[in-house]
Design an enzyme around this catalytic site. Sequence first.
Site, PDB file in Angstrom:
ATOM      1  N   CYS A   1      -0.494   4.131   2.108  1.00 37.67           N
ATOM      2  CA  CYS A   1      -0.297   3.963   3.559  1.00 37.67           C
ATOM      3  C   CYS A   1       1.162   4.206   3.944  1.00 37.67           C
ATOM      4  O   CYS A   1       1.446   4.833   4.957  1.00 37.67           O
ATOM      5  CB  CYS A   1      -0.643   2.551   4.013  1.00 37.67           C
ATOM      6  SG  CYS A   1      -2.082   1.831   3.255  1.00 37.67           S
ATOM      7  N   ASP A   2       2.085   3.668   3.175  1.00 30.64           N
ATOM      8  CA  ASP A   2       3.479   3.589   3.636  1.00 30.64           C
ATOM      9  C   ASP A   2       4.481   4.430   2.842  1.00 30.64           C
ATOM     10  O   ASP A   2       5.638   4.542   3.255  1.00 30.64           O
ATOM     11  CB  ASP A   2       3.941   2.112   3.611  1.00 30.64           C
ATOM     12  CG  ASP A   2       3.096   1.252   4.551  1.00 30.64           C
ATOM     13  OD1 ASP A   2       2.629   1.785   5.576  1.00 30.64           O
ATOM     14  OD2 ASP A   2       2.894   0.063   4.250  1.00 30.64           O
TER      15      ASP A   2
ATOM     16  N   CYS B   1       0.834  -1.208   0.000  1.00 29.60           N
ATOM     17  CA  CYS B   1       0.000   0.000   0.000  1.00 29.60           C
ATOM     18  C   CYS B   1       0.866   1.255   0.000  1.00 29.60           C
ATOM     19  O   CYS B   1       1.368   1.667   1.048  1.00 29.60           O
ATOM     20  CB  CYS B   1      -0.940  -0.007   1.207  1.00 29.60           C
ATOM     21  SG  CYS B   1      -2.010   1.443   1.266  1.00 29.60           S
TER      22      CYS B   1
END
Length: 325
Positions: A144-145, A141
Amino acid sequence: MTDKIERIKCLIIGSGPAGYTAAIYAARADMHPVIYTGMEPGGQLTTTTEVDNFPGYPNGIDGPAMMIDLQQQAERFGTKVRIGMVTDVELSKEPGGIHKACVDNATWVEAETVIISTGATAKYLGLPSEQRLRGGGVSACAVCDGFFYKNQEVAIVGGGDTAAEEATYLANICKKVTMLVRGDEMRASKAMQHRVTSTKNIDLRYNTQVDEVLGEQVVEGLRMVNNKSGEKETIEITGLFIAIGHKPNTEIFKGQLDMDSMGYLITKGKSTKTNLPGVFASGDVQDKEYRQAITAAGTGCMAALDAERYLSTIEKTEEKEVTTN
Ligand code: NDP
């Protein structure tokens, strides 16, 4: 003597942000929800480290810690959280009908409403080095990261819309993005391909696959292989993003609920209603587009509201039938 089957007013399957948010709303509406957590209590976020984009946490929060917070919030209003996997369902087609779910291939329960929040599972390549470094620089992701790799060099695997979108997202944050496409063309839409090819710091490699992710505790590099020439090349990276698709967790609903060609549950219009009365879907299991914790939580809330309205309509119909009989 036969054991009496438990009757649940609101059965929630899956314990990610969608499931727990549905539980918070359902519990507060006196629907006495019961959640079966599935194999991975807390869902996909328990495999993430830091969550920085969920509103309300100014300093970010650890994924597993956030899921414990959500669980406790759901329990505070009386949600019963049970470790267990729903392995089979028999869903009623009738309005007001009772749905049945089998837990751990052993115990059947009955439910007046069912909220499905079983999520989707990111696909991985399956290389041992990739699996070992999940959470240590390997992620599925970018949204997300990606931020953790600011000004660093990263690589992304995949040639679909997700990979193209995430590559351009990463290119805004990172110094350089090497994009590995296994075929000699990308599957992504022409517009997305154009965005990739016109982004200067994306190094696009066709016919290229991961041979090995390098590093013991954290990602330090990537050995790539050209699947036409067999030539190998090693690059230094700190993050590897896998964007080769997701698989919605809908196996047990096949043949009962409407799904698209990829297996995502189809919901009606802007609601969380499935094709069956009293059965609702929220979170990634019905969303291949946004796939964020906050959007999953939003649809979890919607599912509980839809379930509550459904129950009150059914109760009113039953009351009417009693008075007219
Ligand atoms: P897709 O299935 O569309 O693409 C998967 C990509 O990963 C393909 O390029 C595929 O290669 C590659 N791949 C699969 N397995 C491997 C492997 N083992 N090694 C290397 N590469 C591999 O998945 P997406 O997640 O990209 O998209 C899912 C759906 O969501 C699509 O319908 C997409 O259009 C949609 N979507 C739309 C968006 C938008 O409109 N903004 C954004 C994101 C997704 P190959 O082509 O060779 O099979």
